[in-house]
Design an enzyme around this catalytic site. Sequence first.
Site, mmCIF file in Angstrom:
data_model
loop_
_atom_site.group_PDB
_atom_site.id
_atom_site.type_symbol
_atom_site.label_atom_id
_atom_site.label_comp_id
_atom_site.label_asym_id
_atom_site.label_seq_id
_atom_site.Cartn_x
_atom_site.Cartn_y
_atom_site.Cartn_z
ATOM 1 N N THR A 1 0.825 -1.212 0.000
ATOM 2 C CA THR A 1 0.000 0.000 0.000
ATOM 3 C C THR A 1 0.859 1.262 0.000
ATOM 4 O O THR A 1 0.710 2.144 -0.856
ATOM 5 C CB THR A 1 -0.906 -0.019 1.255
ATOM 6 O OG1 THR A 1 -1.596 -1.261 1.269
ATOM 7 C CG2 THR A 1 -1.907 1.112 1.237
ATOM 8 N N VAL A 2 1.774 1.354 0.954
ATOM 9 C CA VAL A 2 2.575 2.588 1.065
ATOM 10 C C VAL A 2 3.596 2.676 -0.067
ATOM 11 O O VAL A 2 3.828 3.764 -0.626
ATOM 12 C CB VAL A 2 3.265 2.661 2.454
ATOM 13 C CG1 VAL A 2 4.143 3.893 2.545
ATOM 14 C CG2 VAL A 2 2.210 2.678 3.564
ATOM 15 N N LYS B 1 5.572 4.549 18.295
ATOM 16 C CA LYS B 1 5.629 5.942 17.829
ATOM 17 C C LYS B 1 6.099 6.877 18.944
ATOM 18 O O LYS B 1 6.862 7.810 18.710
ATOM 19 C CB LYS B 1 4.256 6.353 17.288
ATOM 20 C CG LYS B 1 3.880 5.552 16.037
ATOM 21 C CD LYS B 1 2.413 5.668 15.671
ATOM 22 C CE LYS B 1 2.077 4.851 14.426
ATOM 23 N NZ LYS B 1 0.648 4.687 14.198
ATOM 24 N N GLY C 1 -12.427 -3.378 6.562
ATOM 25 C CA GLY C 1 -11.006 -3.272 6.202
ATOM 26 C C GLY C 1 -10.296 -2.136 6.925
ATOM 27 O O GLY C 1 -9.158 -1.800 6.604
ATOM 28 N N GLY D 1 -2.546 5.310 5.695
ATOM 29 C CA GLY D 1 -3.140 5.354 4.354
ATOM 30 C C GLY D 1 -2.075 5.522 3.294
ATOM 31 O O GLY D 1 -0.987 6.039 3.540
ATOM 32 N N GLU E 1 -6.970 -4.317 11.222
ATOM 33 C CA GLU E 1 -6.248 -5.527 10.805
ATOM 34 C C GLU E 1 -6.973 -6.774 11.314
ATOM 35 O O GLU E 1 -7.655 -6.718 12.344
ATOM 36 C CB GLU E 1 -4.845 -5.538 11.432
ATOM 37 C CG GLU E 1 -4.007 -4.327 11.154
ATOM 38 C CD GLU E 1 -3.325 -4.380 9.791
ATOM 39 O OE1 GLU E 1 -3.304 -5.462 9.191
ATOM 40 O OE2 GLU E 1 -2.848 -3.320 9.339
ATOM 41 N N GLY F 1 1.744 9.023 10.131
ATOM 42 C CA GLY F 1 1.464 8.919 8.687
ATOM 43 C C GLY F 1 1.906 10.160 7.931
ATOM 44 O O GLY F 1 3.093 10.482 7.875
ATOM 45 N N ILE G 1 1.435 13.286 8.657
ATOM 46 C CA ILE G 1 1.627 14.509 9.465
ATOM 47 C C ILE G 1 3.130 14.759 9.658
ATOM 48 O O ILE G 1 3.828 13.886 10.155
ATOM 49 C CB ILE G 1 0.968 14.355 10.858
ATOM 50 C CG1 ILE G 1 -0.502 13.973 10.733
ATOM 51 C CG2 ILE G 1 1.149 15.606 11.684
ATOM 52 C CD1 ILE G 1 -1.159 13.588 12.063
HETATM 53 N N1 HSE Z 1 -2.223 0.797 12.195
HETATM 54 C C1 HSE Z 1 -1.972 2.192 12.435
HETATM 55 C C2 HSE Z 1 -3.271 2.881 12.788
HETATM 56 C C3 HSE Z 1 -1.378 2.912 11.274
HETATM 57 O O1 HSE Z 1 -4.319 2.253 12.904
HETATM 58 O O2 HSE Z 1 -3.200 4.090 12.975
HETATM 59 C C4 HSE Z 1 0.047 2.564 11.044
HETATM 60 O O3 HSE Z 1 0.830 2.927 12.126
#
Ligand code: HSE
Length: 446
Positions: A14-15, A206, A188, A304, A191, A135, A137
């Site tokens: 995806t990324v 993070k 979706g 995303g 996960e 993401g 930001i």
């Molecule tokens: N799985 C993370 C979330 C995104 O739900 O924010 C990727 O770090």
Amino acid sequence: MKDVVNVGIVGFGTVGSGTAKILLEQANILKKRTSTSINLKWICDMDITSDRGFHVPGQILTTDINDLINDPELDILVELIGGIEPAKTFILRAIELGKHIVTANKALLATHGFEIFEASHKTGVEVGFEASVGGGIPCIKALKEGLVANNVNTVLGIMNGTANYILTRMTLEGLSFDDVLKQAQKLGYAEADPTYDVEGIDTAHKLAILSTLAFGQKIGLGDIYTEGISRIKPVDISFATELGYNIKLLAIGKKNGEGMADVRIHPTMIPKDHLLSQINGAFNAIYFIGDSVGKVMLYGMGAGQMPTGSAIVADIADIARDITKGCPGRVPALSLPFASITPPSIKPVESVTCKYYFRFTVMDKPGVLSRIAGILGNEGISINSVVQKGRAGGESSVPIVMLTHEAQEGKVRKALKEIDSQGFILDETMIIRIEDMKALEESSHG
Ligand code: HSE
């Protein structure tokens, strides 16, 4: 002046697709902004045949990582496979060969990051990791560059979209954790194995990265006290709402006057009128308090394809600019030079103080409330307010909710252990910590 900077992406999921799409479709504007051509020379993945929805020149696709790592013309390796291995080996080999790195791999950085940063420091290459937190930001760049004039001693964040989506729907629709999770998986949004997201581990990765940058200490995953949201019940959400709070999975990083870092992830009650309380759905927000600037909040999509691709390309562009100007390593990866980052000095969670919400599940009989209050009193825990709802028809248990004044975690744990061993307690007591934003902001502002 180097007129082409060659990039190889490993991981075309995806990324990886978002990153490739931006590099291919925005090539002209990126060239103008960086004064060089950013050339996507390689994309490596086990699957190079599936349609990703945009045109990719066939000759740049490979299934062999050695095509990238051993290519003497490759300047930047973009690692987007995630997980620890083989990502770590690929990165270390590329660093050894003098290639710059861009990665979104928070799990790797939070567990083996210092090995990678040390290696990159030795060979003088850059490691960009903007996409590893929040993401799209630009919070890493904000901390390293925009806030360079500040001691940032407070970092708060809502940094997991899945957990925030679940809590938001529980709050707005009165649904249970399990019901929202099931629906989110069906759509979706969550996960199949949601453990990292809902148990706070992804958020802890993070926070390890952000607090290392903000506090100049080597803070890793093991230093962070972590609790997730799976025990939150609709009854907690409705009490919180009634009491003027929203519950969020909050990352908390605070450095005190002695330089000790208080780093925690847990469900937290935040006053409804605070900006962080109003971050809803899958959005993320990161909130810094700097001693010169005061409060700064960054808000946006924490995951995303295109938002994360945006952050990856920002790192690529930074490195490309530094390469063309002949100054790689201009901004140290961890804000401070690697040798100046100190070992962690962590405030033990037992010594942390805050206000608490307790929900006791008790038999509705005389003397229960005074017994609970007595045990709390013996530990010096002062009660601020008590709510007890009448018994609903046929129920043998009732919830008693108490809010405390500031209390020490160690004493709270001791008192709750004693309370939970009493015969009138019918279920494990729920505790939710309350963040007193006003006090925090007053004490943090320089
Ligand atoms: N799985 C993370 C979330 C995104 O739900 O924010 C990727 O770090």
